[in-house]
Design a protein around this motif. Sequence first.
Motif, PDB file in Angstrom:
ATOM      1  N   GLU A   1      14.293 -70.508  17.338  1.00 52.88           N
ATOM      2  CA  GLU A   1      14.336 -70.596  18.800  1.00 52.88           C
ATOM      3  C   GLU A   1      14.639 -69.205  19.338  1.00 52.88           C
ATOM      4  O   GLU A   1      15.636 -68.593  18.951  1.00 52.88           O
ATOM      5  CB  GLU A   1      15.417 -71.583  19.262  1.00 52.88           C
ATOM      6  N   ILE A   2      13.782 -68.682  20.225  1.00 55.12           N
ATOM      7  CA  ILE A   2      13.927 -67.315  20.720  1.00 55.12           C
ATOM      8  C   ILE A   2      14.136 -67.325  22.230  1.00 55.12           C
ATOM      9  O   ILE A   2      13.396 -67.984  22.962  1.00 55.12           O
ATOM     10  CB  ILE A   2      12.692 -66.468  20.368  1.00 55.12           C
ATOM     11  N   VAL A   3      15.164 -66.617  22.669  1.00 56.35           N
ATOM     12  CA  VAL A   3      15.423 -66.444  24.096  1.00 56.35           C
ATOM     13  C   VAL A   3      15.642 -64.956  24.367  1.00 56.35           C
ATOM     14  O   VAL A   3      15.825 -64.159  23.447  1.00 56.35           O
ATOM     15  CB  VAL A   3      16.661 -67.241  24.565  1.00 56.35           C
ATOM     16  N   LYS A   4      15.620 -64.579  25.643  1.00 56.09           N
ATOM     17  CA  LYS A   4      15.828 -63.191  26.039  1.00 56.09           C
ATOM     18  C   LYS A   4      17.143 -63.096  26.804  1.00 56.09           C
ATOM     19  O   LYS A   4      17.349 -63.780  27.801  1.00 56.09           O
ATOM     20  CB  LYS A   4      14.666 -62.705  26.906  1.00 56.09           C
ATOM     21  N   LEU A   5      18.057 -62.236  26.293  1.00 60.20           N
ATOM     22  CA  LEU A   5      19.357 -62.041  26.922  1.00 60.20           C
ATOM     23  C   LEU A   5      19.704 -60.564  26.902  1.00 60.20           C
ATOM     24  O   LEU A   5      19.240 -59.812  26.038  1.00 60.20           O
ATOM     25  CB  LEU A   5      20.453 -62.812  26.176  1.00 60.20           C
ATOM     26  N   SER A   6      20.552 -60.138  27.827  1.00 62.10           N
ATOM     27  CA  SER A   6      21.042 -58.774  27.794  1.00 62.10           C
ATOM     28  C   SER A   6      21.903 -58.572  26.555  1.00 62.10           C
ATOM     29  O   SER A   6      22.388 -59.534  25.935  1.00 62.10           O
ATOM     30  CB  SER A   6      21.858 -58.465  29.049  1.00 62.10           C
ATOM     31  N   SER A   7      22.135 -57.314  26.183  1.00 62.73           N
ATOM     32  CA  SER A   7      22.934 -57.026  24.993  1.00 62.73           C
ATOM     33  C   SER A   7      24.325 -57.637  25.103  1.00 62.73           C
ATOM     34  O   SER A   7      24.834 -58.241  24.152  1.00 62.73           O
ATOM     35  CB  SER A   7      23.038 -55.511  24.789  1.00 62.73           C
ATOM     36  N   GLU A   8      24.959 -57.492  26.269  1.00 63.08           N
ATOM     37  CA  GLU A   8      26.308 -58.021  26.450  1.00 63.08           C
ATOM     38  C   GLU A   8      26.324 -59.539  26.380  1.00 63.08           C
ATOM     39  O   GLU A   8      27.231 -60.140  25.804  1.00 63.08           O
ATOM     40  CB  GLU A   8      26.882 -57.543  27.785  1.00 63.08           C
ATOM     41  N   ALA A   9      25.316 -60.173  26.966  1.00 61.63           N
ATOM     42  CA  ALA A   9      25.239 -61.636  26.915  1.00 61.63           C
ATOM     43  C   ALA A   9      25.016 -62.117  25.484  1.00 61.63           C
ATOM     44  O   ALA A   9      25.531 -63.165  25.085  1.00 61.63           O
ATOM     45  CB  ALA A   9      24.123 -62.131  27.829  1.00 61.63           C
ATOM     46  N   GLN A  10      24.260 -61.362  24.712  1.00 64.36           N
ATOM     47  CA  GLN A  10      24.052 -61.719  23.311  1.00 64.36           C
ATOM     48  C   GLN A  10      25.369 -61.684  22.539  1.00 64.36           C
ATOM     49  O   GLN A  10      25.674 -62.605  21.771  1.00 64.36           O
ATOM     50  CB  GLN A  10      23.063 -60.750  22.668  1.00 64.36           C
ATOM     51  N   LEU A  11      26.143 -60.629  22.737  1.00 60.62           N
ATOM     52  CA  LEU A  11      27.407 -60.517  22.009  1.00 60.62           C
ATOM     53  C   LEU A  11      28.365 -61.645  22.389  1.00 60.62           C
ATOM     54  O   LEU A  11      29.079 -62.183  21.535  1.00 60.62           O
ATOM     55  CB  LEU A  11      28.045 -59.163  22.289  1.00 60.62           C
ATOM     56  N   GLU A  12      28.367 -62.017  23.654  1.00 63.69           N
ATOM     57  CA  GLU A  12      29.216 -63.129  24.090  1.00 63.69           C
ATOM     58  C   GLU A  12      28.768 -64.434  23.446  1.00 63.69           C
ATOM     59  O   GLU A  12      29.591 -65.220  22.955  1.00 63.69           O
ATOM     60  CB  GLU A  12      29.163 -63.248  25.615  1.00 63.69           C
ATOM     61  N   ALA A  13      27.451 -64.672  23.447  1.00 67.06           N
ATOM     62  CA  ALA A  13      26.926 -65.901  22.853  1.00 67.06           C
ATOM     63  C   ALA A  13      27.186 -65.940  21.349  1.00 67.06           C
ATOM     64  O   ALA A  13      27.484 -66.996  20.779  1.00 67.06           O
ATOM     65  CB  ALA A  13      25.431 -66.021  23.137  1.00 67.06           C
ATOM     66  N   LEU A  14      27.095 -64.795  20.690  1.00 64.78           N
ATOM     67  CA  LEU A  14      27.388 -64.734  19.256  1.00 64.78           C
ATOM     68  C   LEU A  14      28.852 -65.045  18.980  1.00 64.78           C
ATOM     69  O   LEU A  14      29.183 -65.801  18.065  1.00 64.78           O
ATOM     70  CB  LEU A  14      27.037 -63.347  18.713  1.00 64.78           C
TER      71      LEU A  14
END
Length: 315
Positions: free
Chosen positions: A125-138
């Motif tokens: 499953e692929i989505v597009k997020l900003s770098s900061e949003a990715q780190l938060e989601a991780l």
Amino acid sequence: MLSIRQLRYFVEIAETGSFSAAAERLFVAQSALSRQIKEMESRLNTPLFERTARQPRLTAAGEAFYPRARDLLIELGKASDMATQVGTGQLGTLRLSHSSTVPLSGRLLNAISGYLDHCPGVSMEIVKLSSEAQLEALAEGRLDVGLLRLPVLRQREGVSIVPLFSERLLLAVPPTHPLAIHHPEQAIDLAQLKDEAFISIPHPQRGGLSYLSAELCMRQGFFPRAARVVSRKTTQLQLIQAGFGIALLPESMRDIAPANIRFLPLADPDCQSTVALAFAQNPTALVQQFTQHFTQSCASFCGNSADPAPSRDLR
């Protein structure tokens, strides 16, 4: 309660038609096999085989029991295989995100394709997020893997980042820009861009490409002047095409850019941008399998790639 071993013994005898043949195929003593079948029959309170002089035959109870016992063993085998595949990262759904300035094209798309070919039991499953949003989601467990551009300003505890490769930055200008018309092959000095309007300027709390571009410009003594319309997303390509301004963009974004945008080389050899892979510490087997394969694939695809750096915990 019947045991799996007893079910396997019973099915083997029913299929071979012989206690001795079943014992040989199962690598057990015939006496042990006979003892287990007698225990089964005792627990079921009915005989499963008629013992004849020549070979055992299934009783009516054995005939009814056989297909269900066989199917149970088949399903158990499937469940065991599935557990092994999940436990080794060969089966599951991987949640991946990428920032807008990390297009899934070229080397990255090849690496993803190679991974999926290597692991046919995995979906993505692929989505597009900003770098900061990715780190938060991780950090919160809502994402498995992120693809982002360094530097990252707002770091998250327990998130590892592995640089994948670096690529050169290019100056993206509209087709009518004087530099595109009069100096289409000449390497551009960043100092020449002091009075240009940039359609991407850094956010005060975000890193990534816009932050890197501003840092490079400040080394030349100026801060990028904001265009009347700005964007940090893929829409900046359309803004450049429409003549709103210019931007420093990684070479890979040429793959998704409108055909008439001009990309000009930059003279400064430090105009490089690094793509990195981010994932939570203590990753699942699925994530471990992906990151190992992905980093190796990116290294093999990229002639100018840096060696994958050791993952580090960002605290």
